[in-house]
Scaffold this motif. Structure first.
Motif, PDB file in Angstrom:
ATOM      1  N   UNK A   9      47.861  36.001  26.769  1.00 12.59           N
ATOM      2  CA  UNK A   9      47.402  34.670  27.199  1.00 12.59           C
ATOM      3  C   UNK A   9      48.257  34.162  28.363  1.00 12.59           C
ATOM      4  N   UNK A  10      49.540  34.422  28.300  1.00 12.58           N
ATOM      5  CA  UNK A  10      50.430  33.982  29.368  1.00 12.58           C
ATOM      6  C   UNK A  10      50.030  34.607  30.707  1.00 12.58           C
ATOM      7  N   UNK A  11      49.692  35.900  30.686  1.00 19.60           N
ATOM      8  CA  UNK A  11      49.318  36.578  31.930  1.00 19.60           C
ATOM      9  C   UNK A  11      47.907  36.180  32.375  1.00 19.60           C
ATOM     10  N   UNK A  12      47.019  35.904  31.444  1.00 17.82           N
ATOM     11  CA  UNK A  12      45.699  35.378  31.817  1.00 17.82           C
ATOM     12  C   UNK A  12      45.832  34.028  32.513  1.00 17.82           C
ATOM     13  N   UNK A  13      46.670  33.169  31.955  1.00 14.37           N
ATOM     14  CA  UNK A  13      46.885  31.856  32.572  1.00 14.37           C
ATOM     15  C   UNK A  13      47.497  32.000  33.962  1.00 14.37           C
ATOM     16  N   UNK A  14      48.446  32.931  34.089  1.00 12.90           N
ATOM     17  CA  UNK A  14      49.093  33.112  35.382  1.00 12.90           C
ATOM     18  C   UNK A  14      48.103  33.623  36.426  1.00 12.90           C
ATOM     19  N   UNK A  15      47.161  34.448  36.013  1.00 11.41           N
ATOM     20  CA  UNK A  15      46.158  34.945  36.962  1.00 11.41           C
ATOM     21  C   UNK A  15      45.375  33.789  37.571  1.00 11.41           C
ATOM     22  N   UNK A  16      45.073  32.769  36.773  1.00 12.13           N
ATOM     23  CA  UNK A  16      44.392  31.579  37.302  1.00 12.13           C
ATOM     24  C   UNK A  16      45.322  30.786  38.214  1.00 12.13           C
ATOM     25  N   UNK A  17      46.550  30.601  37.775  1.00  9.80           N
ATOM     26  CA  UNK A  17      47.523  29.806  38.525  1.00  9.80           C
ATOM     27  C   UNK A  17      47.846  30.461  39.860  1.00  9.80           C
ATOM     28  N   UNK A  18      47.851  31.797  39.891  1.00  6.65           N
ATOM     29  CA  UNK A  18      48.237  32.545  41.087  1.00  6.65           C
ATOM     30  C   UNK A  18      47.029  32.972  41.911  1.00  6.65           C
ATOM     31  N   UNK A  19      45.980  32.180  41.888  1.00  2.47           N
ATOM     32  CA  UNK A  19      44.761  32.547  42.610  1.00  2.47           C
ATOM     33  C   UNK A  19      44.998  32.718  44.104  1.00  2.47           C
ATOM     34  N   UNK A  20      46.024  32.040  44.662  1.00  2.00           N
ATOM     35  CA  UNK A  20      46.294  32.172  46.092  1.00  2.00           C
ATOM     36  C   UNK A  20      47.246  33.334  46.385  1.00  2.00           C
ATOM     37  N   UNK A  21      47.478  34.199  45.405  1.00  4.29           N
ATOM     38  CA  UNK A  21      48.161  35.472  45.628  1.00  4.29           C
ATOM     39  C   UNK A  21      47.275  36.568  45.032  1.00  4.29           C
ATOM     40  N   UNK A  22      46.394  37.162  45.829  1.00  8.87           N
ATOM     41  CA  UNK A  22      45.483  38.168  45.274  1.00  8.87           C
ATOM     42  C   UNK A  22      46.195  39.296  44.538  1.00  8.87           C
TER      43      UNK A  22
END
Length: 338
Positions: A9-22
């Motif tokens: 879940x932590x990495x799923x959330x980070x994927x959303x948060x880091x949308x401006x780093x493909x």
């Protein structure tokens, strides 16, 4: 991004948060689906499982970013956890003390408001200061892009700004036009970063996401500002040692305790303890309190504003326990709440 949850879940959330780093968005998405890598990360202490530190450590050890996920995966799974110079050792001995000077574009208007209300110069005290680059709001110019046509409005609170920071502004936001007097600047951190230490500065640069060269260049400028005029950084715990530094700052001006992406690293009970202590300090007239944390970190402050959509990653900027704006985690935008 919530740190105190299961690893996937932590990495799923980070994927959303880091949308401006493909690159990081892709890495985080694939980690969340990779049971072998999840198990590897799960063996780390909980506070060390976070994507920022795992990805930065991998880059430190030669993993190419931007680059394919396979490079990250191979480096993690091949690492010898007993190697004192290995990737695991870097994760265990380093911290994600990201100093993001871009956040000043969202913080500085609140500082200007406090200065205007108090009629006094500010004594800025950053809780979790790292190297202290966010203690210099008076050294920058600010460019706010407003309205559907993104009309630029500039605020320059100093005669010789070292850099202009740009922020997209939505809602009923009024760009300040006043000076921003700062009489004292200091901070409290478990392990303050010395910007004169080349290795420490290099680690801060590694924490900047791979595609974001402008952020990296801004950090270099900010670190030079700190080197030229060092703040009063103190070693200590923001839960237990803040009162002494508040007292120290009080002799210089209106004390403003602020923090950004710091309380997230406390576990939920300690977040509540910190927020209660800050509310008590404000009620006693000891300081003003400017908070800028992820939307789930200080729910009491988040609840004073409108409901935030579940799929909208945002920070919440607060003053004295009440929400003022939703902000991008790196200061790229703010939505003023009115």
């Amino acid at each position: 991004m919530e740190l105190f949850t299961d690893v996937a879940r932590q990495y799923e959330d980070f994927a959303d948060y880091a949308a401006d780093s493909p690159c990081f968005a892709d890495w985080a998405t694939q980690v969340a689906r990779d049971t072998e890598v999840l198990a590897w990360i799960g063996r780390l202490p909980p506070i060390k499982q976070q994507p920022n530190i795992v990805f930065a450590a991998a880059r430190r050890h030669g993993v190419t970013a931007p680059g394919p996920y396979e490079g990250l995966r191979e480096a993690l799974l091949a690492d010898d956890p007993e190697d004192p110079a290995g990737l695991t050792a870097t994760i265990l001995t380093r911290s994600t003390q990201t100093n993001e000077v871009g956040r000043l574009a969202t913080l500085a208007p609140v500082f200007a408001r406090i200065a205007a209300e108090s009629g006094r110069p500010l004594a800025l005290l950053e809780a979790g200061a790292s190297a202290g680059v966010c203690l210099y709001p008076d050294r920058y110019a600010y460019r706010y892009l407003q309205g559907p046509d993104r009309r630029a409005v500039t605020w320059t609170p100093t005669d010789a700004p070292v850099r202009t920071l740009t922020c997209r502004a939505r809602g009923p936001f009024r760009v300040p036009h006043s000076d921003l007097p700062v009489a004292w600047r200091g901070g409290l951190d478990l392990a303050p970063v010395d910007p004169a230490d080349a290795d420490a500065s290099a680690w801060l640069e590694t924490l900047v996401w791979p595609e974001q060269d402008a952020r990296r260049e801004a950090l270099r400028t900010a670190l030079q500002v700190v080197r030229d005029d060092p703040p009063a950084l103190r070693t200590g715990d923001i839960l237990d040692d803040l009162d002494d530094v508040v007292d120290e700052a009080s002799g210089f001006g209106e004390v403003v305790v602020f923090h950004t992406a710091v309380v997230a690293y406390l576990d939920p009970p300690d977040r509540e303890r910190f927020a209660a202590a800050m509310a008590d300090r404000v009620a006693a007239g000891l300081c003003r309190w400017v908070s800028n944390e992820g939307k789930t970190v200080l729910p009491g402050i988040t609840a004073t504003g409108p409901d935030i959509p579940a799929d909208h990653p945002t920070f919440v900027l607060g003053l004295d326990g009440r929400a003022l704006a939703w902000t991008h985690g790196h200061g790229r935008s703010l939505t003023w709440l009115g």
